[in-house]
Design an enzyme around this catalytic site. Structure first.
Site, mmCIF file in Angstrom:
data_model
loop_
_atom_site.group_PDB
_atom_site.id
_atom_site.type_symbol
_atom_site.label_atom_id
_atom_site.label_comp_id
_atom_site.label_asym_id
_atom_site.label_seq_id
_atom_site.Cartn_x
_atom_site.Cartn_y
_atom_site.Cartn_z
ATOM 1 N N ASP A 175 0.831 -1.208 0.000
ATOM 2 C CA ASP A 175 0.000 0.000 0.000
ATOM 3 C C ASP A 175 0.867 1.261 0.000
ATOM 4 O O ASP A 175 0.585 2.229 0.709
ATOM 5 C CB ASP A 175 -0.944 0.011 1.200
ATOM 6 N N LYS A 235 1.783 4.645 -1.180
ATOM 7 C CA LYS A 235 1.065 5.733 -1.837
ATOM 8 C C LYS A 235 1.395 7.040 -1.130
ATOM 9 O O LYS A 235 1.984 7.041 -0.035
ATOM 10 C CB LYS A 235 -0.451 5.490 -1.812
ATOM 11 N N ASN A 247 0.466 7.512 2.496
ATOM 12 C CA ASN A 247 1.195 6.710 3.487
ATOM 13 C C ASN A 247 2.668 7.080 3.579
ATOM 14 O O ASN A 247 3.457 6.361 4.183
ATOM 15 C CB ASN A 247 1.049 5.220 3.162
ATOM 16 N N ASP A 265 1.871 3.040 7.685
ATOM 17 C CA ASP A 265 0.662 2.239 7.468
ATOM 18 C C ASP A 265 0.990 0.862 6.875
ATOM 19 O O ASP A 265 0.913 0.651 5.665
ATOM 20 C CB ASP A 265 -0.327 2.968 6.574
ATOM 21 N N THR A 297 -4.700 0.409 -2.846
ATOM 22 C CA THR A 297 -5.467 1.557 -3.311
ATOM 23 C C THR A 297 -5.569 1.490 -4.830
ATOM 24 O O THR A 297 -4.550 1.334 -5.509
ATOM 25 C CB THR A 297 -4.777 2.865 -2.872
#
Length: 389
Positions: free
Chosen positions: A149, A151, A154, A167, A186
């Site tokens: 994840d 991104k 994060n 995260d 995501t």
């Protein structure tokens, strides 16, 4: 918060409140809230992620997933603790209904919010930020951890604008040769193989390469100001991701170096077996491109060079003229030819006649207020506008 959750905060989680004092909310998630907190003994500031593990609005399956994700995040964070570009888990408290995860306080917030203000980053800033992000990903992969994840939301920034990857709820340990099949992450950051795996039961699965794809999406976004695959129709976006359809021919890319484009291209490679690894990416020429690159200028760069050459020549010419001493003969023959003489004559003429005496077709009204005090100029502008000719 539910009634049970509030009771839990006051009773079973007393250990956290004895050690820390909570302050304002600085972030929210689906089942969590992030608050600033202060260590009661040292007075140092931290961030605490408060996760509700018992919520009447969630199904049993959803609550089990939250508990599993929380414990998994703690285990992963303990595994990768100590890296300067990965968020540090300072403390952890848990009960049947609530969990407290205490982290470093990143006062500059998310990279996403930083981009909202900056829109795009210059190559020098991009180089520093991406180097730190890739070092974090390389460290994770060397310990057989896949984040899943990565991104902008994060990626957190400290006071010095250094990044911390955060995260780890979707992260997991990946044994050598093991492949994953779970659809998570995501949408606009999902790698092609992850999407294909979710649609094809015969697909072999995906591995750590999905993190490098996400790094490519992050890098593209910070350079151009918009994500590479976003589309208001999700099916179209997914199709573009699986086909690797994105562009670098808009105006935002005209001033970017070949090396930055090449690194993004190598990260956004559809075939995961051909995609660049974190270790390889850190050795890419982009991270050494602060040295002069042998590449042709773009049209925009050529235009800027021409403008700067003209400005420089004009300044040199003006300085050269000012260095020549002004003789009495020069003033007698043509005082108005020299800029200093013009300003002196026009200024005194204006004060004497209270209006502009036009000298030829080259004069303009803007010069009217150039040689006079502001108050006098405003007065003339209001009361003598009709006398300008």
């Amino acid at each position: 918060m539910t009634r049970n959750f509030r009771q839990e905060l006051l009773t079973a989680s007393g250990g956290f409140h004895e050690k820390y004092k909570t302050k304002e909310v600085i972030g929210r998630g689906l089942s969590s809230v992030v608050q600033r907190c202060i260590h009661r003994t040292t007075g140092k500031e931290y961030a605490v992620k408060v996760i509700e593990l018992a919520d009447d609005s969630m199904t049993d399956a959803q609550l089990d997933e939250v508990r599993r994700s929380t414990l998994n995040e703690v285990e992963i964070l303990q595994t990768v603790s100590g890296h300067r570009s990965i968020i540090t888990l300072i403390d952890f408290f848990s009960s049947a209904t609530v969990a407290f995860l205490v982290f470093d306080l990143m006062k500059q917030g998310e990279l996403f919010d930083y981009l909202t203000k900056k829109v795009t980053l210059k190559e020098r800033e991009t180089r520093v930020m991406m180097q730190e992000l890739l070092q974090a990903v390389e460290y994770l992969h060397s310990r057989h951890v896949v984040h899943r994840d990565v991104k902008a939301e994060n990626i957190l920034l400290d006071d010095g604008l250094h990044i911390r990857l955060s995260d780890f709820g979707f992260s997991c340990l990946l044994r050598p040769g093991q492949r994953l099949r779970e659809l998570c992450g995501t949408p606009s950051y999902l790698a092609p193989e992850l999407l294909k795996c979710s649609m094809d039961e015969t697909h072999p699965g995906y591995g750590m390469e999905v993190d490098m794809w996400a790094c490519g999406v992050v890098m593209y976004t910070v350079v151009s100001g918009f994500p590479p695959f976003w589309h208001r129709k999700q099916l179209t976006m997914m199709h573009n991701i699986m086909e690797g359809k994105y562009q670098m021919n808009s105006s935002e890319w005209q001033d970017r170096s070949h090396t930055i484009k090449d690194l993004i291209f190598r990260m956004l490679t559809v075939d995961p077996s051909l995609r660049i690894t974190a270790e390889q990416a850190l050795s890419h020429p982009f991270f050494y491109s602060h040295k002069l690159e042998e590449q042709p200028f773009t049209s925009l760069q050529k235009f800027r060079v021409v403008v700067w050459v003209i400005v420089l020549c004009a300044r040199l010419w003006a300085n050269q003229r000012h260095r020549r001493p002004v003789s009495q003969n020069d003033l007698i023959q043509d005082a108005y030819r020299m800029r200093l003489g013009r300003r002196l004559i026009d200024g005194h003429a204006f004060r004497l006649y209270s209006h502009w005496v036009k000298r030829g077709l080259v004069q303009n009204r803007a010069a009217l207020f150039q040689n006079t005090p502001r108050a006098l100029a405003e007065e003339v502008h209001l009361n003598h506008d009709s006398s300008l000719h």
